[in-house]
Design a protein around this motif. Sequence first.
Motif, PDB file in Angstrom:
ATOM      1  N   UNK A   7       0.835  -1.205   0.000  1.00  0.00           N
ATOM      2  CA  UNK A   7       0.000   0.000   0.000  1.00  0.00           C
ATOM      3  C   UNK A   7       0.873   1.260   0.000  1.00  0.00           C
ATOM      4  N   UNK A   8       0.232   2.369  -0.363  1.00  0.00           N
ATOM      5  CA  UNK A   8       0.893   3.673  -0.264  1.00  0.00           C
ATOM      6  C   UNK A   8       1.084   3.981   1.221  1.00  0.00           C
ATOM      7  N   UNK A   9       2.329   4.255   1.618  1.00  0.00           N
ATOM      8  CA  UNK A   9       2.601   4.416   3.050  1.00  0.00           C
ATOM      9  C   UNK A   9       3.802   5.321   3.237  1.00  0.00           C
ATOM     10  N   UNK A  10       3.678   6.259   4.128  1.00  0.00           N
ATOM     11  CA  UNK A  10       4.770   7.182   4.458  1.00  0.00           C
ATOM     12  C   UNK A  10       4.339   7.899   5.738  1.00  0.00           C
TER      13      UNK A  10
ATOM     14  N   UNK B 162       3.296  10.729   5.974  1.00  0.00           N
ATOM     15  CA  UNK B 162       2.141  11.548   5.583  1.00  0.00           C
ATOM     16  C   UNK B 162       0.906  10.684   5.347  1.00  0.00           C
ATOM     17  N   UNK B 163       1.144   9.404   5.110  1.00  0.00           N
ATOM     18  CA  UNK B 163       0.069   8.425   4.928  1.00  0.00           C
ATOM     19  C   UNK B 163       0.347   7.287   5.907  1.00  0.00           C
ATOM     20  N   UNK B 164       0.248   7.632   7.193  1.00  0.00           N
ATOM     21  CA  UNK B 164       0.586   6.686   8.256  1.00  0.00           C
ATOM     22  C   UNK B 164      -0.701   5.939   8.619  1.00  0.00           C
ATOM     23  N   UNK B 165      -0.948   4.847   7.910  1.00  0.00           N
ATOM     24  CA  UNK B 165      -2.206   4.095   8.013  1.00  0.00           C
ATOM     25  C   UNK B 165      -2.114   3.155   9.211  1.00  0.00           C
TER      26      UNK B 165
ATOM     27  N   UNK C 180       5.462  -0.792   1.763  1.00  0.00           N
ATOM     28  CA  UNK C 180       5.190   0.621   1.470  1.00  0.00           C
ATOM     29  C   UNK C 180       5.588   0.944   0.034  1.00  0.00           C
ATOM     30  N   UNK C 181       4.602   1.420  -0.750  1.00  0.00           N
ATOM     31  CA  UNK C 181       4.981   2.029  -2.031  1.00  0.00           C
ATOM     32  C   UNK C 181       4.845   3.544  -1.919  1.00  0.00           C
TER      33      UNK C 181
ATOM     34  N   UNK D 287      15.462  11.466   1.695  1.00  0.00           N
ATOM     35  CA  UNK D 287      15.000  10.161   1.170  1.00  0.00           C
ATOM     36  C   UNK D 287      15.364   9.046   2.147  1.00  0.00           C
ATOM     37  N   UNK D 288      16.582   9.074   2.674  1.00  0.00           N
ATOM     38  CA  UNK D 288      16.991   8.026   3.620  1.00  0.00           C
ATOM     39  C   UNK D 288      16.122   8.056   4.879  1.00  0.00           C
ATOM     40  N   UNK D 289      15.776   9.257   5.327  1.00  0.00           N
ATOM     41  CA  UNK D 289      14.943   9.380   6.535  1.00  0.00           C
ATOM     42  C   UNK D 289      13.556   8.789   6.297  1.00  0.00           C
ATOM     43  N   UNK D 290      12.954   9.091   5.144  1.00  0.00           N
ATOM     44  CA  UNK D 290      11.604   8.586   4.870  1.00  0.00           C
ATOM     45  C   UNK D 290      11.604   7.062   4.708  1.00  0.00           C
ATOM     46  N   UNK D 291      12.642   6.535   4.089  1.00  0.00           N
ATOM     47  CA  UNK D 291      12.734   5.075   3.918  1.00  0.00           C
ATOM     48  C   UNK D 291      12.992   4.390   5.263  1.00  0.00           C
ATOM     49  N   UNK D 292      13.886   4.991   6.048  1.00  0.00           N
ATOM     50  CA  UNK D 292      14.210   4.428   7.370  1.00  0.00           C
ATOM     51  C   UNK D 292      12.983   4.435   8.294  1.00  0.00           C
TER      52      UNK D 292
END
Length: 276
Positions: free
Chosen positions: A164-167, A169-172, A188-189, A215-220
Motif C-alpha cells: 500500500x501507499x505508506x509514508x 504523511x500516509x501513516x495508516x 510501502x509504495x 529520502x533516507x529518513x523517509x525510507x528508514x
Amino acid sequence: MSTTPKTADAHLRLLADGNQIPLLGLGVWQVPNGPTCVNAVRWALELGYRHIDTAQVYGNEESVGVALRESGVPRDQVFITTKLNPSRTDPAAELERSLKRLGLDYVDLYLVHWPQGGATRAWPGMERARELGHARSIGVSNFGVRELDQVMAAATIRPVVDQVQFSPFEYRRALLDAAHGHGFALEAYSPLGTGRHLSNATVRHVASSAGRTPAQVLLRWCLQRGLVVLSKSTHRERIQENAQIFDFTLSEQDMAALDALDRTGGTDRSLEHSWW
Ligand code: A2P
C-alpha cells in the motif's frame, strides 16, 4: 517498537508462509520498458539490492528479466514480485504470461494489484498460481482492512503481503495494526510521496539532525515502523543513496515528529481516493 519478525539476516523479514523477503526493494512503477528500466534494475542489483518489484500494468517485466540475466546474480538470490492486472479474468494464466515476459519459471511474490470486481474475485486464481509453483508467495495490494477481512475469510491459502501507499504523511496506523494482528507484512509504495515529501520542513530538519538525506529518513521511518519498503529511482546515485538505510537509527523523538505528519487520521483504508 517494530513488530517485524526477526530473521538471521537483519535485511530480511520472515513471511507468514515461511518464505523470506528482503526489507528493501527497487520498485519500477512508471519506469519505461527498455534501457531506462534495464539500467535501473541492473544498477540496483550491482549495488546490493536483492528485491525487485514490477507489475503487469507497468509494462516493463521484459526489462526486469533482461537486467536480472545481465547482472549475473543467481536467480535464487533475488526476490521478484509481479502483480496481476485485475481487469483480467484468469490470474494463473496471466502469471504464466508474466513469467514468459520475465524469462523466469517462478516469481517470489504475486499480488492482486487492486481489488477490482470485489476483494475475493481473483483469489481462487491466485491460490491456483501458487499451487502450480509459479508464485512462491501470494498477496494483495491496495487492500484496506475491509477488503483484507473478506479475503482472509474466503481464503484457503491466506495472503502474506499487502502493498500500500505508506509514508509518515500516509501513516495508516489501523491498517498496520491489522496487518500485524493477522501476521502479514505491509509493503510501502511511494514512501517519498513520489518525491513530494522530500522538501517537507520536518523531514529536512530530521535529515539534517541525523546527518542523512530526506529520502533516507523517509525510507528508514518505514523500516522502523515495521514495513518492507520499495524505493524507486532511475538514477544510479539515488539508487545507491536509498540503500544506505540499515546503518543508522532514527531516535524516538525523530520518529514521533515524523508520525505527526500523518494526514489520514491513522486510517484502516489503503487509499483516500481509489481509481477502480
Ligand atoms: P528519479 O526516478 O528521477 O530518481 P516514491 O518512491 O515515493 O515513488 O518516489 C519516487 C520519486 O522520487 C521519483 O520521481 C524519483 O526520481 C525520486 N527519488 C527517488 N530517490 C530519490 C532521492 N534519493 N533523492 C531525490 N529524489 C529521489
